[in-house]
Design an enzyme around this catalytic site. Sequence first.
Site, PDB file in Angstrom:
ATOM      1  N   TYR A  95      25.940 -86.026 -31.952  1.00 52.43           N
ATOM      2  CA  TYR A  95      26.415 -86.975 -30.938  1.00 52.43           C
ATOM      3  C   TYR A  95      25.574 -88.318 -30.990  1.00 52.43           C
ATOM      4  O   TYR A  95      26.329 -89.266 -31.406  1.00 52.43           O
ATOM      5  CB  TYR A  95      26.588 -86.420 -29.792  1.00 52.43           C
ATOM      6  CG  TYR A  95      27.411 -87.395 -28.813  1.00 52.43           C
ATOM      7  CD1 TYR A  95      28.879 -87.456 -28.755  1.00 52.43           C
ATOM      8  CD2 TYR A  95      26.699 -87.949 -27.776  1.00 52.43           C
ATOM      9  CE1 TYR A  95      29.543 -88.464 -27.716  1.00 52.43           C
ATOM     10  CE2 TYR A  95      27.195 -88.705 -26.648  1.00 52.43           C
ATOM     11  CZ  TYR A  95      28.628 -89.003 -26.814  1.00 52.43           C
ATOM     12  OH  TYR A  95      29.251 -89.874 -26.049  1.00 52.43           O
TER      13      TYR A  95
ATOM     14  N   GLU B  94      23.494 -89.625 -33.240  1.00 51.52           N
ATOM     15  CA  GLU B  94      23.151 -90.171 -34.255  1.00 51.52           C
ATOM     16  C   GLU B  94      24.549 -90.896 -34.804  1.00 51.52           C
ATOM     17  O   GLU B  94      24.587 -91.520 -35.474  1.00 51.52           O
ATOM     18  CB  GLU B  94      22.645 -89.420 -35.581  1.00 51.52           C
ATOM     19  CG  GLU B  94      21.102 -89.111 -35.156  1.00 51.52           C
ATOM     20  CD  GLU B  94      20.072 -90.112 -35.023  1.00 51.52           C
ATOM     21  OE1 GLU B  94      20.514 -91.325 -35.404  1.00 51.52           O
ATOM     22  OE2 GLU B  94      18.949 -89.821 -34.925  1.00 51.52           O
TER      23      GLU B  94
ATOM     24  N   THR C 171      17.005 -87.631 -13.254  1.00 45.95           N
ATOM     25  CA  THR C 171      17.876 -88.472 -12.489  1.00 45.95           C
ATOM     26  C   THR C 171      18.943 -89.006 -13.424  1.00 45.95           C
ATOM     27  O   THR C 171      19.000 -88.954 -14.817  1.00 45.95           O
ATOM     28  CB  THR C 171      17.279 -89.767 -11.911  1.00 45.95           C
ATOM     29  OG1 THR C 171      16.855 -90.532 -13.123  1.00 45.95           O
ATOM     30  CG2 THR C 171      16.001 -89.615 -10.966  1.00 45.95           C
TER      31      THR C 171
ATOM     32  N   GLN D 246      15.737 -88.938 -17.562  1.00 45.46           N
ATOM     33  CA  GLN D 246      15.849 -90.097 -16.690  1.00 45.46           C
ATOM     34  C   GLN D 246      16.748 -91.076 -17.444  1.00 45.46           C
ATOM     35  O   GLN D 246      16.236 -91.159 -18.742  1.00 45.46           O
ATOM     36  CB  GLN D 246      14.527 -90.816 -16.342  1.00 45.46           C
ATOM     37  CG  GLN D 246      14.703 -92.089 -15.419  1.00 45.46           C
ATOM     38  CD  GLN D 246      13.730 -92.907 -14.885  1.00 45.46           C
ATOM     39  OE1 GLN D 246      12.839 -92.961 -15.717  1.00 45.46           O
ATOM     40  NE2 GLN D 246      13.798 -93.440 -13.915  1.00 45.46           N
TER      41      GLN D 246
HETATM   42  N1  LIG Z   1      32.396 -89.654 -19.982  1.00 44.09           N
HETATM   43  C1  LIG Z   1      30.962 -90.437 -20.165  1.00 44.09           C
HETATM   44  O1  LIG Z   1      30.264 -90.054 -19.277  1.00 44.09           O
HETATM   45  C2  LIG Z   1      30.844 -91.228 -21.405  1.00 44.09           C
HETATM   46  C3  LIG Z   1      29.533 -91.366 -21.622  1.00 44.09           C
HETATM   47  C4  LIG Z   1      29.129 -92.072 -22.780  1.00 44.09           C
HETATM   48  C5  LIG Z   1      30.225 -92.454 -23.485  1.00 44.09           C
HETATM   49  N2  LIG Z   1      31.346 -91.992 -23.597  1.00 44.09           N
HETATM   50  C6  LIG Z   1      32.359 -92.127 -24.628  1.00 44.09           C
HETATM   51  O2  LIG Z   1      33.580 -92.386 -24.178  1.00 44.09           O
HETATM   52  C7  LIG Z   1      34.559 -91.749 -25.094  1.00 44.09           C
HETATM   53  C8  LIG Z   1      35.586 -91.055 -24.122  1.00 44.09           C
HETATM   54  O3  LIG Z   1      34.640 -89.832 -23.575  1.00 44.09           O
HETATM   55  P1  LIG Z   1      35.400 -89.026 -22.587  1.00 44.09           P
HETATM   56  O4  LIG Z   1      34.405 -88.678 -21.397  1.00 44.09           O
HETATM   57  O5  LIG Z   1      36.698 -89.630 -21.901  1.00 44.09           O
HETATM   58  O6  LIG Z   1      35.670 -87.597 -23.396  1.00 44.09           O
HETATM   59  P2  LIG Z   1      37.071 -86.718 -23.736  1.00 44.09           P
HETATM   60  O7  LIG Z   1      36.695 -85.582 -24.355  1.00 44.09           O
HETATM   61  O8  LIG Z   1      37.862 -86.475 -22.357  1.00 44.09           O
HETATM   62  O9  LIG Z   1      37.733 -87.721 -24.503  1.00 44.09           O
HETATM   63  C9  LIG Z   1      37.623 -87.838 -25.970  1.00 44.09           C
HETATM   64  C10 LIG Z   1      39.092 -87.906 -26.328  1.00 44.09           C
HETATM   65  O10 LIG Z   1      39.050 -87.951 -27.795  1.00 44.09           O
HETATM   66  C11 LIG Z   1      40.030 -87.184 -28.511  1.00 44.09           C
HETATM   67  N3  LIG Z   1      39.303 -86.795 -29.786  1.00 44.09           N
HETATM   68  C12 LIG Z   1      38.080 -86.287 -30.116  1.00 44.09           C
HETATM   69  N4  LIG Z   1      38.020 -86.165 -31.506  1.00 44.09           N
HETATM   70  C13 LIG Z   1      39.158 -86.704 -32.035  1.00 44.09           C
HETATM   71  C14 LIG Z   1      39.631 -87.070 -33.150  1.00 44.09           C
HETATM   72  N5  LIG Z   1      38.796 -86.696 -34.396  1.00 44.09           N
HETATM   73  N6  LIG Z   1      40.668 -87.707 -33.550  1.00 44.09           N
HETATM   74  C15 LIG Z   1      41.442 -88.103 -32.579  1.00 44.09           C
HETATM   75  N7  LIG Z   1      40.947 -87.800 -31.189  1.00 44.09           N
HETATM   76  C16 LIG Z   1      40.163 -87.209 -31.014  1.00 44.09           C
HETATM   77  C17 LIG Z   1      39.740 -85.741 -27.477  1.00 44.09           C
HETATM   78  O11 LIG Z   1      41.104 -85.103 -27.723  1.00 44.09           O
HETATM   79  C18 LIG Z   1      39.784 -86.659 -26.292  1.00 44.09           C
HETATM   80  O12 LIG Z   1      41.210 -86.848 -25.832  1.00 44.09           O
HETATM   81  C19 LIG Z   1      33.974 -91.054 -25.966  1.00 44.09           C
HETATM   82  O13 LIG Z   1      33.979 -91.863 -27.312  1.00 44.09           O
HETATM   83  C20 LIG Z   1      32.660 -90.815 -25.612  1.00 44.09           C
HETATM   84  O14 LIG Z   1      31.349 -90.804 -26.464  1.00 44.09           O
HETATM   85  C21 LIG Z   1      31.621 -91.216 -22.509  1.00 44.09           C
END
Ligand SMILES: NC(=O)c1ccc[n+]([C@@H]2O[C@H](COP(=O)([O-])OP(=O)(O)OC[C@H]3O[C@@H](n4cnc5c(N)ncnc54)[C@H](O)[C@@H]3O)[C@@H](O)[C@H]2O)c1
Length: 310
Positions: A142, A144, A207, A271
């Site tokens: 994830y 990288e 944290t 953290q």
């Molecule tokens: N939730 C957090 O705290 C957080 C923190 C840092 C970054 N992010 C980033 O935000 C974005 C959304 O995260 P989230 O928490 O809503 O996660 P989530 O898993 O709820 O949403 C990700 C969505 O992407 C879709 N998906 C995954 N691989 C796919 C592919 N190859 N083709 C099409 N769709 C695909 C999944 O089905 C899902 O609907 C991500 O890119 C994640 O890395 C989230």
Amino acid sequence: MVSGGAGFIGSHLCTRLLERGHEVVAIDNLVTGSVANVRHLRSDPAFTLIEHDVSQPIQIEGEVDYVLHFASPASPIDFPSMPIQIVKVGTLGTYHMLGLALAKGARFLLASTSEVYGDPLVHPQPESYWGNVNPIGPRGCYDEAKRCAEAFTMAYNRAHGVDTRIMRIFNTYGPLMRTDDGRVIPNYFRQALTGAPITVYGDGTQTRSLCYVDDLVTGALAVLDGPDPRPVNIGAQDEVTMLELAQIIKRVAGSSSEIVFRPLPEDDPKQRRPDTTRAREVLGWEPTVSMEDGLARTLEYFKTALSVTR
Ligand SMILES: NC(=O)c1ccc[n+]([C@@H]2O[C@H](COP(=O)([O-])OP(=O)(O)OC[C@H]3O[C@@H](n4cnc5c(N)ncnc54)[C@H](O)[C@@H]3O)[C@@H](O)[C@H]2O)c1
């Protein structure tokens, strides 16, 4: 166009974009997302959901003004079960979404992550910090992939002049999170609401700073509308220990669950807190929802999602 539009953050983003008067095409392969997350949007003629894996090429008819690339499994529970899909969506998925932005002359927004800082040696983390990432550890797929996604984004910006934006998202919570995604908020709520012991990893002194999803989406749109391609941290400033959070959720949920301790998973960051000076000074963005309020709104969702009546 929002990749990952049927996910937790993506579905909130689609809702807000529709409110802003945009037509929205969500592209999602539903690997961790769900049609239920966008059910309330399906009757809106301005909303379309296309089921597609963005690690494969895609053609979209007509004009596209913005490509928001949010597709990626994001929970540590997904890392051991789908590491190849995660690397692919961060690399090939980003490549295809950038290709679409280039072809359409669209502005591109990458949902990057605080994970690009790894287990940081600098606190809080400013965007200028390059990170401390283990490329071959369990989170490497994830972390990288997202670092490569940022590199791809800047390469398209420099080589093709694509109008790009990068946001580094820190821990976000709120309604529509998967109830079983292994992250701390769903874990604690599920345990608190079902009366199971609340499991705290390590001694609970590590944290996190937790941002309510409405604030996060406001931040995403601020980055999208922002002036330049430099990455921007979007997240909450207040830090809470995992033991304190367990106690707060237990209280908010009116739970009698006991709090128990389990070994800390490998590479779990000790953290993490964003330095959000850039977001504040350049975009005028700051979170506005208090943790107490955010957790209360999230409680209502988890009660329904887990069908718990109290
Ligand atoms: N939730 C957090 O705290 C957080 C923190 C840092 C970054 N992010 C980033 O935000 C974005 C959304 O995260 P989230 O928490 O809503 O996660 P989530 O898993 O709820 O949403 C990700 C969505 O992407 C879709 N998906 C995954 N691989 C796919 C592919 N190859 N083709 C099409 N769709 C695909 C999944 O089905 C899902 O609907 C991500 O890119 C994640 O890395 C989230």
